[in-house]
Scaffold this motif. Sequence first.
Motif, PDB file in Angstrom:
ATOM      1  N   ALA A  40      33.014  39.814  38.320  1.00  0.00           N
ATOM      2  CA  ALA A  40      33.207  40.820  39.489  1.00  0.00           C
ATOM      3  C   ALA A  40      34.477  40.331  39.163  1.00  0.00           C
ATOM      4  N   SER A  41      35.406  39.700  38.741  1.00  0.00           N
ATOM      5  CA  SER A  41      36.622  39.985  38.350  1.00  0.00           C
ATOM      6  C   SER A  41      37.380  40.668  36.846  1.00  0.00           C
ATOM      7  N   ALA A  42      36.132  41.349  36.468  1.00  0.00           N
ATOM      8  CA  ALA A  42      36.741  42.285  35.421  1.00  0.00           C
ATOM      9  C   ALA A  42      36.723  43.539  36.333  1.00  0.00           C
ATOM     10  N   GLU A  43      35.496  43.723  37.047  1.00  0.00           N
ATOM     11  CA  GLU A  43      35.041  45.251  38.103  1.00  0.00           C
ATOM     12  C   GLU A  43      36.324  45.510  39.101  1.00  0.00           C
ATOM     13  N   TYR A  44      36.652  44.094  39.587  1.00  0.00           N
ATOM     14  CA  TYR A  44      38.469  44.250  40.330  1.00  0.00           C
ATOM     15  C   TYR A  44      39.539  44.554  39.925  1.00  0.00           C
ATOM     16  N   ARG A  45      39.710  44.187  38.956  1.00  0.00           N
ATOM     17  CA  ARG A  45      40.847  44.666  37.781  1.00  0.00           C
ATOM     18  C   ARG A  45      40.616  45.922  37.147  1.00  0.00           C
ATOM     19  N   LYS A  46      39.557  45.807  37.155  1.00  0.00           N
ATOM     20  CA  LYS A  46      38.931  47.416  36.173  1.00  0.00           C
ATOM     21  C   LYS A  46      38.992  48.955  37.870  1.00  0.00           C
ATOM     22  N   ARG A  47      38.976  48.367  38.305  1.00  0.00           N
ATOM     23  CA  ARG A  47      39.134  48.872  40.439  1.00  0.00           C
ATOM     24  C   ARG A  47      40.623  49.287  40.290  1.00  0.00           C
ATOM     25  N   GLY A  49      43.077  49.311  38.412  1.00  0.00           N
ATOM     26  CA  GLY A  49      43.872  49.243  37.830  1.00  0.00           C
ATOM     27  C   GLY A  49      45.267  48.299  37.231  1.00  0.00           C
ATOM     28  N   ILE A  50      44.379  47.025  37.102  1.00  0.00           N
ATOM     29  CA  ILE A  50      45.226  45.916  36.473  1.00  0.00           C
ATOM     30  C   ILE A  50      45.337  45.946  34.805  1.00  0.00           C
ATOM     31  N   ILE A  51      46.243  46.077  34.214  1.00  0.00           N
ATOM     32  CA  ILE A  51      45.928  45.243  33.053  1.00  0.00           C
ATOM     33  C   ILE A  51      46.680  44.388  32.123  1.00  0.00           C
TER      34      ILE A  51
END
Length: 67
Positions: free
Chosen positions: A8-15, A17-19
């Motif tokens: 869920a955290s990875a999906e949130y960062r992807k949505r 635009g967090i790198i």
Amino acid sequence: MANAQTKASAEYRKRQGIISKNFKLKKELCDEFAEACAAAGISQAEAIKEFMTEFIKEHQPHEKTGE
């Protein structure tokens, strides 16, 4: 295998635009920066984000800033 929260955290960062960025800096500089941020009451990430935003404003060509 990643757990549900990790996914869920990875999906949130992807949505959002967090790198992640990695830097190699002197330990002494990093320690002093961490202390200064703590004294200012802001996170290190927030301080870096503020610096980057101001640096871009000051050094971006006028065509990109709309001036």
